[in-house]
Scaffold this active site. Structure first.
Site, PDB file in Angstrom:
ATOM      1  N   GLU B 141       0.820  -1.227   0.000  1.00  0.00           N
ATOM      2  CA  GLU B 141       0.000   0.000   0.000  1.00  0.00           C
ATOM      3  C   GLU B 141       0.849   1.272   0.000  1.00  0.00           C
ATOM      4  O   GLU B 141       0.839   2.043   0.962  1.00  0.00           O
ATOM      5  CB  GLU B 141      -0.951  -0.001   1.200  1.00  0.00           C
ATOM      6  CG  GLU B 141      -1.964  -1.137   1.124  1.00  0.00           C
ATOM      7  CD  GLU B 141      -2.943  -1.162   2.300  1.00  0.00           C
ATOM      8  OE1 GLU B 141      -2.687  -0.479   3.305  1.00  0.00           O
ATOM      9  OE2 GLU B 141      -3.957  -1.863   2.202  1.00  0.00           O
ATOM     10  N   GLU B 309      -6.323  -7.865  -0.767  1.00  0.00           N
ATOM     11  CA  GLU B 309      -6.849  -7.938   0.600  1.00  0.00           C
ATOM     12  C   GLU B 309      -8.348  -7.684   0.518  1.00  0.00           C
ATOM     13  O   GLU B 309      -8.789  -6.636   0.062  1.00  0.00           O
ATOM     14  CB  GLU B 309      -6.192  -6.880   1.500  1.00  0.00           C
ATOM     15  CG  GLU B 309      -4.688  -7.043   1.623  1.00  0.00           C
ATOM     16  CD  GLU B 309      -4.057  -6.053   2.593  1.00  0.00           C
ATOM     17  OE1 GLU B 309      -4.813  -5.289   3.256  1.00  0.00           O
ATOM     18  OE2 GLU B 309      -2.823  -6.007   2.670  1.00  0.00           O
TER      19      GLU B 309
END
Ligand SMILES: [Zn+2]
Ligand SMILES: [Zn+2]
Ligand SMILES: [Zn+2]
Lengths: 678, 678, 678
Positions: B141, B309
């Site tokens: 991320e 995710e």
């Protein structure tokens, strides 16, 4: 005079002539230039380029347009900052305010004062003999972006010096501030620092002196510039463009070094970002006439004032940017003139393609075609020409050269920057705001068509029939004597809450509020409180019930009569308003922050006592104002209104029916004008 | 493929086998590992411990599960930070972002790039020959916790270098930015700094270039990793897990170095923390399908995308953490697959007992027993297996190995990170938000069952029947030509407000908006405004009245037809929408931020013009999406819904009646599906 | 005893005698002095001036008034800060907390400990033989302005030291915290820092230990003072004035070095600034009796407690400052005594003219005349004298010297600072607040007239019939055993949500919540969620429906009976409340944050099971409390109330009809008192 702020350096050279032609077409008579232009005038240290400005001054001058120049000191260029990073300001927590916007220099930097001297002298010399340059604006909007108070080491040293000049010795400072509290005694002036980040709130006396010091730093810095400019040419006028509802610096003090004050008026922005509460649709479109008018009247002096920047359309910085109402840009020019403006300069000539203000309109669109403001400005110029012609022809004085006489105000409203600073650090309620309190009383006068001078409490009050002091928070015997003299000789005073609470050192007076003003008021304050909106807050006044908010005092009438009492809360039954006949005059005291209706009742009683002519009460979007025998009718609302005036009244601009966001001018006394068909 | 993110290092060694067994039982086919594991892999500098990871890779691989590994660079360990504190990021005010959470390294630290090379090479070499490792995720991320933009000295130096590469010389930069404004000229590239704390807002061109630079820094840093990984083994895929509704970095640019993009989808969190306005009960339980879908479509490329995710239950970081609706974790997997996902990996396998994410669910409870998400994941795996089987059996291509064909979208939505950055620094209204504007148009397409590719404006548009550009804020002639080519050859374009306003340098175009796009639009913008909610805002469109909000333009139709006009405010009567026939295609321009009904009207007109099949309008909690001949019916609401499809349609998963938070899959074209009994 | 806080150093010398006379007139028996007086006592390093304090102590003592002195360490003077700027605290981002308010010293500064030793010894020696000084207050309000946690380098070093003492070795710390998560392993104690500014949130175990360390630093620092004071004179009592609803430091731990605790009670301020939700008109006028009562009961120990500062009228620091209700200052004194106070000292004697607290009332106005509080204080002194006389005359023990017996509470409420710290860093909902959760259960007890000791969970519970634990968030086997012992031997326990979730290291327990408490509860937590107010939240309990808010658990009953289930949301039908018969006692578990009605139902069931007498339920503005055979009836509302007691009950103060903001005292058991005419 209608004028405009012009940045020829933002556009190709060959655009100058068409621009000037369009200005002439619009009737523009004055142009302001060179603001923020340092980087263009001196691209590298010592390498100056004045050619572009010479050409602009010349072309404008030859077209019959007066030029006002600005010193460009609000934006020191990058090379200067890199040479001297020490000129940058610092936040209270030590963070440096870096290059990249504006106002990044510290007023107390000796280095920056030298640099200022260098550029200002150079410009002043360059244009000292120009027949077209009529005056100067120093810098730009001192204090914008909260930059009056800086916390750098230069300021620390200067503050110590300032304290040592204000006080006889350190014991004097300790006593004046009252530093026994929380062991805040200072052993020497060397021990004093700016009020930097601390675990809890700072000492109010230290904060007030820091505000005074910071304001004085601006006064000093500005004087450096005015001296240099006058040295080069004593015929120029020198002004500075202040901001609206702006707390720092003390504009009265800065103004002492100016020929007259000017200010930057953005009605729809101010209505949003410097007023409490929700903003109405009308104010989003045209602003709040009383908020704007209050600033006109603060900056108006014996030599009048200028609106140096007038909102030209939509602007970039308020929360929201709805388009102004149709004609609003014209309305604002008339409004300013009615309040005594000698010139109204729109900001800016043309929307800028680059930088931080791309979302700020100009009179022209960024493609160079006329925008909404251009048409409003042209119409304003034509109409103000007609007004001048009318007053000239009707003037007995043949020497009158087309300028309107100044505003002749029967009432003074007392406004004090030190009170503002003191109350700002101890509001005692999230809703308490000095501007709001002043605005309640001021708006009541304006709703009754009464012109008011907004002046410092120390001013000569001899010529006023009545004085309104929304509060006189810091007060001493000198002020009390000054007011007593006014009242004794027949003056009528209306005094608001939180008065006489503090010494000039920002301690509580030894006796109860209103301290030294108690003999004048004829009573004192028993308790104060700041109820939130959830609690009911009403008082009686001469038999009627009224709402108030934010601040309440329970009074004790001594020599005065109680004219009203609390009708709500724990203080129910305690006096809330007093009247006191003194000498040939009178003092009325109001112990609450009045709602609009109570403010109106108090103000009309005052005007009647003082024999000041006034109108019936106008709604909040309609205002009337008299200047030089003419009365302006100004409509800040979305609906047209119709007024009545004497049968022989002559309509110089417009007519009885004033359209939405419109203005008319009638040759008639203001008190003869009223709403038709109410 | 259903997968899961696994952290064996958080649990005792003997837990590995039971975990793998439970994964197999659930039908999990891929496992991601090693994220954030640097401190475990290299407890002291140079002391590596791969044994635990070897064992996990081996055990999983032997159980038939593919492994995706992560480079652990998002969390440099304490010993590394202590060796090199200079790698830490700095805030705009100079405060260092210290060790103790994650993403504390600067992308421009040469030292950190060396350290990155060291650990990535080591890991890549270790697993280069592993038969079980199928691919890699770089870091984690990028930009989480607003860490793309750093203000440290390394970044200052790198920004100077970057500028010197972007511009011919400093004069070029000064001209492109437009630095005459407020004396912001730079004398050399050496004089340029990051936009650190300043008294007022920064220059928009400087801010935009800093955003570009910062994004490019991530691209460079990521490429360092992808190069190292591919050097070790060219068969691995390399991806990165991006975030939802995330502005930095430019995922399209980072994506060029990836085999495909993946992202981290947390529907009930995003509905709360990255959407304006109040969140509905349905969105608290299942999220907003269009917000999630928009991100699926942004990250979907020719090779599809992964949800790396997937929210597994309640999570720790939104303001509130209500439990997801019953079955929502399954719904999200189906939704992702319907939008083209090749794999959906739940995060995480088991709730972690330690550290910052204790309040983040896993498929297992922290005691190791199955949690709500485990059952949903298992069911999803079974059902997606059935879907694959169905398409295999129905596929004519015998080489099909069980993977669904990709999404075939007839419409493109243009999305541009530079527009997002530019508008983010000059929103001009507290309510203006690029995501919201894009979402209004995107949601209208999805409510009509239309699949859309969300692509950069520069993309090849040849294969699309229609293109929706919610805004094209920064625009130049190249872009105008690109779109003209599309329209000329029969394409249909719907263009939203604030388009063609700026040059790539973030100056206003010389002509009025839409600048270079004006010929295409057949008109231009006369005025813009940003009314607050308290003002009425309505326009007509083809004879009907519609609400809009936040942004309005008053248009002038030149070659175009006005299809709608303002019906409120000061702009009442001015054109607000245009239609322009161009070549074999058409351009519709919408000068306001449309409400849902206006967006629907505009989009359906566009689809009809472009002959794109679509459904009736579905309510906001029901979405349908077609992939590979199958149509998913996805219910994000708390009430069950019943749909109709063709009589011969075969229900591969579920049935016509889709329960609350449920999903069905039917073998039928999407346009044949509609709500029953509306 | 009624007392007052006095600052003779703020007033002219000749004011001492009149002040003391007015104190005597009011019945004041104890005076606190010298707080914050360091700068006055030691104007320059080593130059002491005790004369003024000697005179004040002497004059008061001769008038029969006891003196409590304060160490003045909360405000190190400027000369000390200039000598040693290193004593200043630092924020988490490194900003120094500069001189200018108070509490600017770091508890871990070795230099400041030396300075502390110097001034405290000097003062202690000075008054060691004074017959008038009865005790000491150390420092002032440890932690005020969030100053327990400091992030300076001294604290960094001390934290490393502290960690090395808490843990066997660094591996022990790593395991206890769980540092594998996000690569947060530490290689040595040297590598540990305070949790300074980071990109994202910190590790919860590190935060909890930093809170423990910071609290321990206060304990250490305070012990330095108590040791010095006792060394000088062992007969003095030593106390400290804690704050209301205050999270840091652990008052129980600090209290171990004190003879008794005292605290500073400002009911109308606390009602505004440390309570969630809107504040009622009644609370604006008199405060929330249960919020104040909870603090009385936290600080009450075997030797009682003092209110060291009692609100005397309007105060300066809450958002709003409405005047307290008529008589409220008397009401608060009675309320404190009913809860066991041995003395109530109003703060301050006289409104101060200087410094930060000018808007804080005193018993006298700043002009030296009696203010509203003076009359209330005098009346309180008279009435409490009458109460003492009554209990003396009715006491069989002739040795009774006028002091009331302590409170005899049948119920304990468990309160834990570590739970507070842990939950404060992971609230998991904007509305979750430890004080609110505790308050819901505590208020239910008080609405039924039941006195409660608020004690640490580790306390001896043998003598309580019932125990309420609003939550026991951090729990281990030792705590489980302690409670099991209580229940086994016939105790009745009511346990609230979020219990048994964490280890003392702030990791999740290996098993599901309530972890080690599960055997006691007879069930476990299946899911938790934090619904926002927009979602419906109801549960059943023994057949009735009740609202709850903020926190919900879905339970699984094992050995326990489900006494209630969820009736809303996704968890509908899951058990929400459990009852479990254990040994001779019982455990009730409540898996939601109860609304007032559910809390009442749970508490009354508990009291009935434990055979504890209680009243009918009183409205939230009326409270009754029994002490030494007398029952106080306390009216915190704006309407008078009438109660009934047994026919032979004797009204010692007031009567059955208690006016607004009034108090009566009746000789009757509390359970015999009820509202009349309900
Ligand atoms: Zn400075
Ligand atoms: Zn950096
Ligand atoms: Zn410290």
């Amino acid at each position: 005079q209608i004028g405009v702020c012009y940045f020829p350096e933002h556009w190709p050279d060959d655009r100058l002539e068409p621009d000037v032609e369009m200005m002439v077409d619009a009737g523009i008579e004055v142009v302001r230039m060179a603001e923020f232009s340092w980087g263009r005038l001196e691209p590298e240290r010592g390498e100056f380029d004045f050619e572009w400005l010479d050409r602009a001054v010349g072309t404008l001058g030859e077209a019959g347009i007066d030029v006002v120049l600005c010193t460009p000191t609000a934006t020191p260029p990058k090379w200067l900052v890199d040479d001297h990073p020490g000129i940058l300001q610092a936040e209270a927590d030590g963070t440096v305010r870096e290059f990249g916007s504006r106002r990044h220099y510290c007023f107390n930097s000796a280095v920056y004062r030298e640099e200022t001297e260098r550029i200002v002298s150079r410009m002043a010399e360059r244009y000292a003999d120009s027949p077209h340059v009529v005056g100067w604006q120093t810098d730009n909007e001192y204090g914008c972006h909260e930059t009056v108070q800086c916390y750098c080491d230069d300021c620390a040293a200067a503050f110590r010096e300032w304290c040592s000049e204000q006080y006889e010795d350190i014991a004097d400072l300790n006593e004046t501030w009252g530093t026994t509290f929380w062991s805040q005694q200072y052993g020497s002036f060397e021990a004093i620092d700016p009020p930097r980040h601390s675990a809890a709130e700072h000492h109010p006396s230290r904060l007030l002196d820091y505000a005074r010091f910071a304001s004085d730093s601006v006064v000093d810095y500005n004087r450096l510039q005015t001296d240099l400019l006058r040295e080069a040419n004593d015929d120029w006028f020198v002004t500075h463009n202040f901001m609206g509802n702006f707390p720092t610096p003390d504009a009265f003090a800065v103004g002492e070094d100016l020929d007259f004050a000017s200010w930057d008026s953005y009605p729809t922005g101010f209505a949003q970002d410097r007023a409490l509460g929700e903003v109405t649709a009308d104010r989003l479109r045209a602003g709040d006439p009383d908020q704007v008018g209050l600033n006109h009247d603060i900056y108006r002096g014996p030599a009048g004032f200028w609106v140096m920047e007038q909102q030209p359309g939509d602007v970039n910085w308020p929360p929201y940017s709805p388009q102004p109402g149709e004609g609003a840009m014209r309305l604002w020019a008339h409004h300013a003139v009615a309040h005594g403006a000698e010139a109204v300069c729109y900001f800016r000539w043309r929307r800028c393609r680059e930088g931080q203000e791309q979302y700020h309109a100009g009179l022209l669109r960024h493609d160079g075609t006329p925008d909404r403001g251009y048409h409003d400005a042209s119409q304003s110029a034509r109409e103000l020409g007609a007004v001048a012609e009318f007053t000239d022809s009707s003037a007995s004085d043949v020497a009158d050269t087309g300028s309107l006489a100044g505003v002749d105000a029967p009432v003074a409203v007392l406004f004090d920057y030190e009170d503002l600073w003191a109350l700002d650090t101890q509001p005692h309620s999230p809703e308490f705001d000095y501007w709001t309190l002043v605005g309640q009383f001021y708006g009541a006068l304006r709703a009754r068509g009464v012109q008011a001078d907004v002046v410092s409490p120390e001013s000569d009050l001899t010529d006023y029939a009545a004085v309104v002091a929304p509060t006189l928070h810091l007060a001493d015997e000198t002020l009390a004597d000054h007011l007593a003299e006014f009242v004794d000789s027949g003056g009528h005073l209306l005094l608001g809450p939180r008065s006489g609470v503090k010494t000039p050192g920002n301690q509580l007076h030894e006796n109860l509020a209103p301290g030294p003003l108690a003999p004048l008021v004829g009573g004192h304050v028993d308790q104060h409180e700041t109820p939130p909106e959830s609690l009911p807050t009403t008082v009686s006044y001469r038999g009627e019930s009224y709402d108030y908010d934010t601040w309440a005092e329970w009074l004790v009438a001594e020599d005065a009569d109680a004219t009203g009492t609390h009708e709500s809360g724990v203080g129910d039954g305690n006096p809330a308003l007093l009247d006191h006949a003194v000498g040939d005059g009178s003092v009325a005291y109001c112990g609450v922050q009045p709602g609009e209706d109570l403010a109106d009742a108090l103000v009309t009683d005052l005007l009647d006592r003082a024999d000041v002519a006034h109108t019936d009460r106008f709604p909040e979007t309609v205002r009337v104002a008299e200047r030089d025998g003419l009365t302006w009718v100004l409509n800040f609302g979305a609906e047209s209104v119709t007024v009545e005036a004497a049968d022989d009244a002559e309509w110089v601009v417009g007519s009885e029916t004033v359209p939405a966001y419109g203005a008319s001018v009638v040759s008639a006394p203001v008190a003869s004008v009223s709403l038709a068909d109410r």
